[in-house]
Design a protein around this motif. Structure first.
Motif, PDB file in Angstrom:
ATOM      1  N   ARG A  26      35.454  13.310  60.593  1.00 29.00           N
ATOM      2  CA  ARG A  26      35.119  13.279  59.168  1.00 29.00           C
ATOM      3  C   ARG A  26      35.998  14.226  58.372  1.00 29.00           C
ATOM      4  N   LEU A  27      36.294  15.400  58.944  1.00 38.01           N
ATOM      5  CA  LEU A  27      37.144  16.372  58.255  1.00 38.01           C
ATOM      6  C   LEU A  27      38.548  15.804  58.047  1.00 38.01           C
ATOM      7  N   PHE A  28      39.088  15.146  59.047  1.00 37.61           N
ATOM      8  CA  PHE A  28      40.410  14.539  58.911  1.00 37.61           C
ATOM      9  C   PHE A  28      40.401  13.418  57.882  1.00 37.61           C
ATOM     10  N   LYS A  29      39.320  12.659  57.839  1.00 29.74           N
ATOM     11  CA  LYS A  29      39.237  11.506  56.934  1.00 29.74           C
ATOM     12  C   LYS A  29      39.008  11.918  55.480  1.00 29.74           C
ATOM     13  N   ASP A  30      38.101  12.840  55.243  1.00 27.39           N
ATOM     14  CA  ASP A  30      37.733  13.234  53.876  1.00 27.39           C
ATOM     15  C   ASP A  30      37.324  14.704  53.860  1.00 27.39           C
ATOM     16  N   PRO A  31      38.294  15.622  53.809  1.00 27.38           N
ATOM     17  CA  PRO A  31      37.975  17.045  53.979  1.00 27.38           C
ATOM     18  C   PRO A  31      37.230  17.712  52.823  1.00 27.38           C
ATOM     19  N   MET A  32      37.412  17.254  51.609  1.00 24.51           N
ATOM     20  CA  MET A  32      36.876  17.985  50.458  1.00 24.51           C
ATOM     21  C   MET A  32      35.367  18.212  50.505  1.00 24.51           C
ATOM     22  N   PRO A  33      34.550  17.190  50.788  1.00 23.38           N
ATOM     23  CA  PRO A  33      33.102  17.459  50.817  1.00 23.38           C
ATOM     24  C   PRO A  33      32.701  18.441  51.913  1.00 23.38           C
ATOM     25  N   LEU A  34      33.374  18.375  53.043  1.00 23.10           N
ATOM     26  CA  LEU A  34      33.023  19.276  54.136  1.00 23.10           C
ATOM     27  C   LEU A  34      33.480  20.696  53.855  1.00 23.10           C
ATOM     28  N   LEU A  35      34.628  20.849  53.218  1.00 18.29           N
ATOM     29  CA  LEU A  35      35.069  22.181  52.817  1.00 18.29           C
ATOM     30  C   LEU A  35      34.057  22.785  51.847  1.00 18.29           C
ATOM     31  N   ALA A  36      33.630  22.000  50.876  1.00 17.72           N
ATOM     32  CA  ALA A  36      32.648  22.480  49.901  1.00 17.72           C
ATOM     33  C   ALA A  36      31.324  22.833  50.584  1.00 17.72           C
ATOM     34  N   GLU A  37      30.909  22.002  51.544  1.00 15.95           N
ATOM     35  CA  GLU A  37      29.661  22.244  52.271  1.00 15.95           C
ATOM     36  C   GLU A  37      29.685  23.595  52.984  1.00 15.95           C
ATOM     37  N   TYR A  38      30.852  24.002  53.440  1.00 14.29           N
ATOM     38  CA  TYR A  38      30.986  25.271  54.148  1.00 14.29           C
ATOM     39  C   TYR A  38      31.412  26.420  53.241  1.00 14.29           C
ATOM     40  N   GLY A  39      31.465  26.174  51.946  1.00 13.35           N
ATOM     41  CA  GLY A  39      31.785  27.231  51.001  1.00 13.35           C
ATOM     42  C   GLY A  39      33.262  27.560  50.911  1.00 13.35           C
TER      43      GLY A  39
END
Length: 96
Positions: A26-39
């Motif tokens: 998921r991080l490789f496919k669409d990193p922005m939401p996961l980056l935001a989720e982790y601050g």
């Protein structure tokens, strides 16, 4: 967020990537939401491409050229800094 907190947030994200293959995909496919989720904050409009170092290989990422750099320019126009210096394998700027 202070740099220490940013580093801790990124370190938690990396640990999750190492433990969870689905999260990594998921991080490789669409990193922005996961980056935001982790601050892990990113400037608006910034595009993020995820790459992964392999044992014995690191990626040397060159910065974009500024608008005005002359052929005769000898002085650097920026300072190299690590956004998150979490391991020797991912940073050449602060480790010798």
């Amino acid at each position: 967020m202070p740099d220490t907190k940013k580093g801790e947030a990124f370190a938690k994200l990396v640990l999750r990537v190492w433990r969870d293959p689905d999260f990594k995909a998921r991080l490789f496919k669409d990193p922005m939401p996961l980056l935001a989720e982790y601050g892990v904050e990113t400037p608006p409009g910034l595009k993020v491409k995820v790459v992964e170092n392999e044992p014995g290989t690191i990626h040397l990422v060159l910065p974009s050229a500024p608008a005005k750099v002359s052929q005769q320019q000898e002085e650097p126009v920026y300072t190299i800094q690590c956004a998150v210096c979490h391991s020797r394998d991912s940073c050449l700027t602060h480790h010798s």
